[in-house]
Design a protein around this motif. Structure first.
Motif, PDB file in Angstrom:
ATOM      1  N   VAL A 285       1.311 -55.372 -67.954  1.00  0.00           N
ATOM      2  CA  VAL A 285       1.356 -55.923 -69.314  1.00  0.00           C
ATOM      3  C   VAL A 285       0.135 -56.811 -69.529  1.00  0.00           C
ATOM      4  CG1 VAL A 285       2.662 -57.248 -71.018  1.00  0.00           C
ATOM      5  CG2 VAL A 285       3.884 -55.910 -69.296  1.00  0.00           C
ATOM      6  N   ASN A 286      -0.735 -56.373 -70.411  1.00  0.00           N
ATOM      7  CA  ASN A 286      -1.866 -57.203 -70.844  1.00  0.00           C
ATOM      8  C   ASN A 286      -2.633 -57.866 -69.697  1.00  0.00           C
ATOM      9  OD1 ASN A 286      -1.315 -56.588 -73.524  1.00  0.00           O
ATOM     10  ND2 ASN A 286       0.031 -58.351 -73.797  1.00  0.00           N
ATOM     11  N   GLY A 287      -3.051 -57.046 -68.743  1.00  0.00           N
ATOM     12  CA  GLY A 287      -3.912 -57.546 -67.678  1.00  0.00           C
ATOM     13  C   GLY A 287      -3.216 -57.984 -66.414  1.00  0.00           C
ATOM     14  N   ALA A 288      -1.880 -57.952 -66.389  1.00  0.00           N
ATOM     15  CA  ALA A 288      -1.151 -58.429 -65.213  1.00  0.00           C
ATOM     16  C   ALA A 288      -0.154 -57.387 -64.721  1.00  0.00           C
ATOM     17  CB  ALA A 288      -0.428 -59.729 -65.544  1.00  0.00           C
ATOM     18  N   PHE A 289      -0.037 -57.262 -63.403  1.00  0.00           N
ATOM     19  CA  PHE A 289       1.002 -56.453 -62.779  1.00  0.00           C
ATOM     20  C   PHE A 289       2.169 -57.385 -62.479  1.00  0.00           C
ATOM     21  CE2 PHE A 289      -2.924 -54.178 -61.856  1.00  0.00           C
ATOM     22  CZ  PHE A 289      -2.568 -52.862 -62.133  1.00  0.00           C
ATOM     23  N   VAL A 290       3.324 -57.093 -63.072  1.00  0.00           N
ATOM     24  CA  VAL A 290       4.472 -57.996 -62.935  1.00  0.00           C
ATOM     25  C   VAL A 290       5.748 -57.203 -62.685  1.00  0.00           C
ATOM     26  CG1 VAL A 290       3.467 -59.773 -64.418  1.00  0.00           C
ATOM     27  CG2 VAL A 290       4.895 -57.978 -65.433  1.00  0.00           C
ATOM     28  N   PRO A 291       6.790 -57.838 -62.101  1.00  0.00           N
ATOM     29  CA  PRO A 291       8.085 -57.168 -61.988  1.00  0.00           C
ATOM     30  C   PRO A 291       8.623 -56.856 -63.383  1.00  0.00           C
ATOM     31  CG  PRO A 291       8.008 -59.129 -60.599  1.00  0.00           C
ATOM     32  CD  PRO A 291       6.800 -59.179 -61.482  1.00  0.00           C
ATOM     33  N   GLU A 292       9.304 -55.736 -63.533  1.00  0.00           N
ATOM     34  CA  GLU A 292       9.750 -55.329 -64.865  1.00  0.00           C
ATOM     35  C   GLU A 292      10.617 -56.381 -65.543  1.00  0.00           C
ATOM     36  OE1 GLU A 292      13.094 -52.297 -64.940  1.00  0.00           O
ATOM     37  OE2 GLU A 292      12.264 -51.890 -62.962  1.00  0.00           O
ATOM     38  N   GLU A 293      11.381 -57.172 -64.758  1.00  0.00           N
ATOM     39  CA  GLU A 293      12.239 -58.205 -65.343  1.00  0.00           C
ATOM     40  C   GLU A 293      11.432 -59.328 -65.992  1.00  0.00           C
ATOM     41  OE1 GLU A 293      14.218 -56.251 -61.867  1.00  0.00           O
ATOM     42  OE2 GLU A 293      12.302 -57.294 -62.166  1.00  0.00           O
TER      43      GLU A 293
ATOM     44  N   HIS B  18      -3.529 -46.964 -63.620  1.00  0.00           N
ATOM     45  CA  HIS B  18      -2.567 -45.914 -63.285  1.00  0.00           C
ATOM     46  C   HIS B  18      -2.429 -45.775 -61.766  1.00  0.00           C
ATOM     47  CE1 HIS B  18      -2.873 -44.757 -67.505  1.00  0.00           C
ATOM     48  NE2 HIS B  18      -1.977 -43.805 -67.321  1.00  0.00           N
ATOM     49  N   ARG B  19      -3.557 -45.722 -61.084  1.00  0.00           N
ATOM     50  CA  ARG B  19      -3.526 -45.557 -59.625  1.00  0.00           C
ATOM     51  C   ARG B  19      -2.864 -46.745 -58.934  1.00  0.00           C
ATOM     52  NH1 ARG B  19      -9.770 -43.321 -59.225  1.00  0.00           N
ATOM     53  NH2 ARG B  19      -9.294 -41.071 -59.247  1.00  0.00           N
ATOM     54  N   GLU B  20      -3.126 -47.931 -59.453  1.00  0.00           N
ATOM     55  CA  GLU B  20      -2.529 -49.127 -58.861  1.00  0.00           C
ATOM     56  C   GLU B  20      -1.017 -49.133 -59.044  1.00  0.00           C
ATOM     57  OE1 GLU B  20      -2.471 -52.635 -56.683  1.00  0.00           O
ATOM     58  OE2 GLU B  20      -4.095 -51.182 -56.965  1.00  0.00           O
ATOM     59  N   LEU B  21      -0.545 -48.673 -60.200  1.00  0.00           N
ATOM     60  CA  LEU B  21       0.902 -48.585 -60.419  1.00  0.00           C
ATOM     61  C   LEU B  21       1.540 -47.584 -59.467  1.00  0.00           C
ATOM     62  CD1 LEU B  21       1.266 -48.759 -64.310  1.00  0.00           C
ATOM     63  CD2 LEU B  21       2.090 -50.426 -62.634  1.00  0.00           C
ATOM     64  N   VAL B  22       0.870 -46.453 -59.249  1.00  0.00           N
ATOM     65  CA  VAL B  22       1.374 -45.467 -58.286  1.00  0.00           C
ATOM     66  C   VAL B  22       1.505 -46.109 -56.909  1.00  0.00           C
ATOM     67  CG1 VAL B  22       0.800 -43.341 -57.048  1.00  0.00           C
ATOM     68  CG2 VAL B  22       0.516 -43.453 -59.524  1.00  0.00           C
ATOM     69  N   LYS B  23       0.480 -46.849 -56.512  1.00  0.00           N
ATOM     70  CA  LYS B  23       0.467 -47.496 -55.199  1.00  0.00           C
ATOM     71  C   LYS B  23       1.542 -48.572 -55.090  1.00  0.00           C
ATOM     72  CE  LYS B  23      -2.623 -50.151 -52.170  1.00  0.00           C
ATOM     73  NZ  LYS B  23      -3.998 -50.736 -52.051  1.00  0.00           N
ATOM     74  N   ARG B  24       1.619 -49.442 -56.098  1.00  0.00           N
ATOM     75  CA  ARG B  24       2.565 -50.566 -56.020  1.00  0.00           C
ATOM     76  C   ARG B  24       4.014 -50.113 -56.088  1.00  0.00           C
ATOM     77  NH1 ARG B  24       0.429 -56.172 -58.148  1.00  0.00           N
ATOM     78  NH2 ARG B  24      -1.825 -55.933 -57.841  1.00  0.00           N
ATOM     79  N   ASN B  25       4.259 -48.977 -56.728  1.00  0.00           N
ATOM     80  CA  ASN B  25       5.628 -48.467 -56.842  1.00  0.00           C
ATOM     81  C   ASN B  25       5.940 -47.372 -55.826  1.00  0.00           C
ATOM     82  OD1 ASN B  25       6.857 -49.875 -59.303  1.00  0.00           O
ATOM     83  ND2 ASN B  25       4.897 -49.191 -60.116  1.00  0.00           N
TER      84      ASN B  25
ATOM     85  N   VAL C  81      -1.318 -53.904 -74.308  1.00  0.00           N
ATOM     86  CA  VAL C  81      -1.416 -52.738 -73.422  1.00  0.00           C
ATOM     87  C   VAL C  81      -0.314 -52.824 -72.371  1.00  0.00           C
ATOM     88  CG1 VAL C  81      -2.887 -51.428 -71.847  1.00  0.00           C
ATOM     89  CG2 VAL C  81      -3.915 -52.701 -73.756  1.00  0.00           C
ATOM     90  N   VAL C  82       0.535 -51.815 -72.371  1.00  0.00           N
ATOM     91  CA  VAL C  82       1.683 -51.782 -71.460  1.00  0.00           C
ATOM     92  C   VAL C  82       1.709 -50.449 -70.729  1.00  0.00           C
ATOM     93  CG1 VAL C  82       4.208 -51.770 -71.321  1.00  0.00           C
ATOM     94  CG2 VAL C  82       3.060 -53.342 -72.889  1.00  0.00           C
ATOM     95  N   LEU C  83       1.958 -50.476 -69.421  1.00  0.00           N
ATOM     96  CA  LEU C  83       2.150 -49.259 -68.641  1.00  0.00           C
ATOM     97  C   LEU C  83       3.356 -49.428 -67.725  1.00  0.00           C
ATOM     98  CD1 LEU C  83      -1.235 -49.694 -68.770  1.00  0.00           C
ATOM     99  CD2 LEU C  83      -1.120 -47.494 -67.606  1.00  0.00           C
TER     100      LEU C  83
END
Length: 281
Positions: free
Chosen positions: A7-15, A75-82, A112-114
């Motif tokens: 979310v807007n530049g940060a990788f955070v837990p969905e909660e 996108h790649r970082e989300l694949v890795k972190r999850n 920007v949200v992914l």
């Protein structure tokens, strides 16, 4: 286990993820989205999706919030972190947050949200049963906006009727499925699909599947067709980013062929997945 989202530049837990209640994506569906498939922990069809993203943003007066390379790295970082092997990544870009006003403001900071959705994409396709419904969407379906209420309504109604999906009809002709492009196959083996226009989304999977069919020397005709013509087809199928090539077994209660996935859709799906694996990044 909780997903990590962006979310807007940060990788955070969905909660912990949040956006403003004044975000125009929430208030006006003033936003564009894309969804990319993930196979073997790699992103499929990236170049096609990011090109369509940029076009859709431009059609509603927005620019890219960052470069294609930066978006791909997220996108790649989300694949890795999850720890994701197979599934989908959804990207949503809104015009931003500002007090409510119908006039589109200029120079807002975009939201920007992914987020990821882990699910099985490959494997045998059993086929779907569909019903036809009026196409009640707006006139610019070629823009991939987040305003998916009409699509959600028709898919929900199809489920209420005990079916899997809906084919939408306008002026007597099929436009597309609730979230996919549609095709029929004639007795002679010709593939017929709706031609590109503002009436349908220019599917990235559609483009690749038609290229594959052409390379396999299959005859293709791009034009509108009716439900009645579809019911007389030997087989039918649908394409989408996260379902690839999916056979259609029944249309408005009429079974196609012998009621099982046909050879054209099965072969196209096999080749598409093979090529997607090789070209993923």
């Amino acid at each position: 286990m909780s997903r990590t989202v962006y979310v807007n530049g940060a990788f955070v837990p969905e909660e912990e993820a949040s956006v403003s209640i004044f975000d125009r994506g929430f208030l006006f569906a003033d936003a564009i989205y894309e969804v990319t498939a993930v196979i073997d922990s790699k992103i499929c069809e990236w170049e096609g999706h990011v090109a369509r993203l940029e076009r859709s943003l431009g059609e509603i007066g927005m620019g890219m919030p960052m470069s294609s390379e930066e978006l791909l790295e997220i996108h790649r970082e989300l694949v890795k972190r999850n720890d994701m092997e197979e599934g989908a990544i959804y990207l949503q870009i809104t015009r931003g947050a500002i007090d409510r006003d119908f006039v589109m403001p200029k120079d807002l900071e975009q939201t920007v949200v992914l987020f990821t959705q882990a699910k099985k994409l490959t494997g045998e396709k059993k086929g779907l049963r569909v019903v036809s419904m009026p196409d009640i969407r707006w006139a610019r379906r070629d823009i991939k906006t987040v305003q998916l209420l009409a699509a959600s309504m028709v898919k929900t109604e199809a489920k209420k009727q005990g079916k899997d999906d809906a084919w939408m009809v306008e002026d007597g002709f099929v436009t597309e499925g609730s979230s996919n492009n549609t095709y029929i196959v004639t007795a002679e083996g010709k593939i017929i699909t709706r031609n590109l226009s503002n009436s349908i989304l220019p599917g990235i999977t559609r483009k690749s599947v038609l290229r594959i069919a052409e390379e396999m020397k299959m005859e293709i005709e791009e034009r509108p067709y009716t439900i009645e013509e579809a019911q007389k087809a030997t087989e039918a199928f649908m394409t989408a980013a996260t379902s690839f090539v999916t056979p259609v077994l029944e249309i408005d209660g009429v079974e196609l062929g012998d009621g099982t996935p046909g050879p054209v859709s099965k072969r196209l799906c096999e080749v598409y997945i093979e090529e997607a694996r090789k070209a993923s990044c």
